[in-house]
Design a protein around this motif. Structure first.
Motif, PDB file in Angstrom:
ATOM      1  N   SER A   8      42.849  51.969 149.754  1.00 52.73           N
ATOM      2  CA  SER A   8      44.138  51.272 149.796  1.00 52.73           C
ATOM      3  C   SER A   8      44.059  50.155 150.823  1.00 52.73           C
ATOM      4  O   SER A   8      43.313  50.252 151.799  1.00 52.73           O
ATOM      5  CB  SER A   8      45.263  52.238 150.169  1.00 52.73           C
ATOM      6  N   LEU A   9      44.810  49.099 150.546  1.00 50.82           N
ATOM      7  CA  LEU A   9      44.825  47.945 151.457  1.00 50.82           C
ATOM      8  C   LEU A   9      46.252  47.430 151.561  1.00 50.82           C
ATOM      9  O   LEU A   9      46.943  47.272 150.547  1.00 50.82           O
ATOM     10  CB  LEU A   9      43.921  46.835 150.889  1.00 50.82           C
ATOM     11  N   ASN A  10      46.686  47.183 152.787  1.00 50.79           N
ATOM     12  CA  ASN A  10      48.020  46.613 153.001  1.00 50.79           C
ATOM     13  C   ASN A  10      47.890  45.241 153.633  1.00 50.79           C
ATOM     14  O   ASN A  10      47.030  45.030 154.493  1.00 50.79           O
ATOM     15  CB  ASN A  10      48.819  47.491 153.968  1.00 50.79           C
ATOM     16  N   TYR A  11      48.734  44.311 153.174  1.00 50.42           N
ATOM     17  CA  TYR A  11      48.931  43.067 153.921  1.00 50.42           C
ATOM     18  C   TYR A  11      50.308  43.219 154.555  1.00 50.42           C
ATOM     19  O   TYR A  11      51.317  43.068 153.865  1.00 50.42           O
ATOM     20  CB  TYR A  11      48.925  41.853 152.991  1.00 50.42           C
ATOM     21  N   GLY A  12      50.381  43.553 155.816  1.00 55.79           N
ATOM     22  CA  GLY A  12      51.681  43.869 156.424  1.00 55.79           C
ATOM     23  C   GLY A  12      52.290  45.042 155.682  1.00 55.79           C
ATOM     24  O   GLY A  12      51.648  46.087 155.516  1.00 55.79           O
ATOM     25  N   SER A  13      53.503  44.851 155.181  1.00 53.28           N
ATOM     26  CA  SER A  13      54.152  45.973 154.495  1.00 53.28           C
ATOM     27  C   SER A  13      53.861  45.953 152.991  1.00 53.28           C
ATOM     28  O   SER A  13      54.329  46.818 152.259  1.00 53.28           O
ATOM     29  CB  SER A  13      55.662  45.921 154.733  1.00 53.28           C
ATOM     30  N   PHE A  14      53.077  44.973 152.540  1.00 54.10           N
ATOM     31  CA  PHE A  14      52.780  44.865 151.103  1.00 54.10           C
ATOM     32  C   PHE A  14      51.501  45.620 150.770  1.00 54.10           C
ATOM     33  O   PHE A  14      50.451  45.374 151.381  1.00 54.10           O
ATOM     34  CB  PHE A  14      52.630  43.387 150.714  1.00 54.10           C
ATOM     35  N   ARG A  15      51.608  46.560 149.843  1.00 55.47           N
ATOM     36  CA  ARG A  15      50.426  47.330 149.457  1.00 55.47           C
ATOM     37  C   ARG A  15      49.689  46.603 148.322  1.00 55.47           C
ATOM     38  O   ARG A  15      50.151  46.562 147.183  1.00 55.47           O
ATOM     39  CB  ARG A  15      50.854  48.736 149.028  1.00 55.47           C
ATOM     40  N   ALA A  16      48.562  45.978 148.666  1.00 65.58           N
ATOM     41  CA  ALA A  16      47.823  45.178 147.679  1.00 65.58           C
ATOM     42  C   ALA A  16      46.891  46.033 146.839  1.00 65.58           C
ATOM     43  O   ALA A  16      46.646  45.724 145.663  1.00 65.58           O
ATOM     44  CB  ALA A  16      47.026  44.090 148.388  1.00 65.58           C
ATOM     45  N   LEU A  17      46.340  47.097 147.438  1.00 60.92           N
ATOM     46  CA  LEU A  17      45.473  48.012 146.687  1.00 60.92           C
ATOM     47  C   LEU A  17      45.977  49.428 146.912  1.00 60.92           C
ATOM     48  O   LEU A  17      46.275  49.821 148.041  1.00 60.92           O
ATOM     49  CB  LEU A  17      44.019  47.915 147.163  1.00 60.92           C
ATOM     50  N   ASP A  18      46.071  50.174 145.831  1.00 61.07           N
ATOM     51  CA  ASP A  18      46.619  51.511 145.918  1.00 61.07           C
ATOM     52  C   ASP A  18      45.629  52.512 145.326  1.00 61.07           C
ATOM     53  O   ASP A  18      45.469  52.596 144.120  1.00 61.07           O
ATOM     54  CB  ASP A  18      47.958  51.542 145.158  1.00 61.07           C
ATOM     55  N   LYS A  19      44.939  53.189 146.213  1.00 58.66           N
ATOM     56  CA  LYS A  19      43.997  54.261 145.817  1.00 58.66           C
ATOM     57  C   LYS A  19      43.033  53.807 144.727  1.00 58.66           C
ATOM     58  O   LYS A  19      42.951  54.422 143.666  1.00 58.66           O
ATOM     59  CB  LYS A  19      44.775  55.490 145.366  1.00 58.66           C
ATOM     60  N   VAL A  20      42.353  52.726 145.010  1.00 57.84           N
ATOM     61  CA  VAL A  20      41.384  52.202 144.038  1.00 57.84           C
ATOM     62  C   VAL A  20      40.076  52.992 144.128  1.00 57.84           C
ATOM     63  O   VAL A  20      39.493  53.117 145.203  1.00 57.84           O
ATOM     64  CB  VAL A  20      41.112  50.697 144.308  1.00 57.84           C
ATOM     65  N   SER A  21      39.655  53.526 142.988  1.00 59.58           N
ATOM     66  CA  SER A  21      38.348  54.176 142.902  1.00 59.58           C
ATOM     67  C   SER A  21      37.555  53.491 141.812  1.00 59.58           C
ATOM     68  O   SER A  21      38.057  53.327 140.685  1.00 59.58           O
ATOM     69  CB  SER A  21      38.496  55.662 142.553  1.00 59.58           C
TER      70      SER A  21
END
Ligand code: ATP
Length: 235
Positions: A8-21
């Motif tokens: 997962s990756l966040n830019y501030g409060s924005f979740r750009a990647l969510d549990k990517v496998s």
């Protein structure tokens, strides 16, 4: 093998990647399909150390890449060829290419050999080696960007939208080169909006939407999937 697990990756409060496998086995050519803003560049930036994952694991061989600096990731053999090429337009083609070796290679003879291989793959770059990179056509500049990554002797190559803005005939040439690089043994992860051309040369593909992997399958499975055809191939 390059493997992301629940990244997962966040830019501030924005979740750009969510549990990517996702994974690419050694020598595989794997395509990431997704619309603008789906998260393809974010995946590449997270692998290459530009962004730090909030969660999850990124493994390449026996290395854990999460939290490593971009220069370390390059040393481990993972090279990122970013969207928009990011060349130095005022510098010569040769100097741009040499930058790809600069970070981690000191073996002058080896670098020279790789340069010859790059020129053999892209003869036009030899002809234009002293010209400013910015004076080349879009397709030629893309070849410089790919050549620069090859100068780092990648085991895995991350190619972000290499066909962006190129004429169809040039796109074909670029994809032929990517296929050739892959056949020579380099693992390739290819992000593309040009789904049809990318799937032609892929073994497997993932579809990413709003930071989530929503589908994965072999080239044929995705080529024959109605939703994929409608959304990404337009037929
Ligand atoms: P594109 O092909 O347009 O680059 P993409 O699939 O590569 O699309 P990303 O660039 O990874 O998508 O962007 C994913 C999401 O994260 C988008 O909504 C984008 O606006 C947002 N985003 C990207 N970089 C940043 C940043 N530095 N700060 C905040 N939001 C960002």
């Amino acid at each position: 093998m390059l493997q992301l697990e629940n990244v997962s990756l966040n830019y501030g409060s924005f979740r750009a990647l969510d549990k990517v496998s996702l994974h690419a086995k050694q020598g595989e050519l794997v395509v990431l399909l997704g619309a603008n803003g789906a998260g393809k560049s974010s995946i590449f930036g997270t692998i290459s150390g530009l962004h730090k994952a909030a969660n999850g694991r990124i493994r390449f061989g026996d290395q854990d890449l999460v939290g490593q600096k971009p220069s370390r990731v390059v040393q481990h053999g993972v090279l990122h060829c970013p969207e928009g090429r990011k060349l130095f337009p005022g510098m010569s083609v040769l100097k741009n290419l040499m930058l790809g070796a600069y970070v981690h290679r000191r073996d002058r003879k080896g670098i020279q050999r790789t340069l010859e291989e790059v020129f053999a793959m892209f003869p036009i770059l030899f002809d234009k080696k002293d010209d400013a990179a910015g004076s080349l056509s879009g397709g030629q500049q893309q070849m410089v960007a790919i050549g620069r990554a090859l100068m780092g002797r990648p085991q895995a190559l991350l190619l972000d939208e290499p066909s962006l803005g190129l004429a169809p005939l040039v796109v074909k040439q670029v994809f032929e080169v990517i296929q050739k690089i892959n056949r020579a043994g380099t693992t390739v992860l290819l992000a593309e909006q040009n789904a049809y051309a990318a799937l032609q040369i892929a073994s497997r593909a993932y579809v990413i939407e709003s930071g989530r992997i929503v589908m994965e399958g072999s080239r044929d499975e995705l080529m024959n999937n109605d939703a994929v055809r409608r959304a990404y191939i337009g037929a």
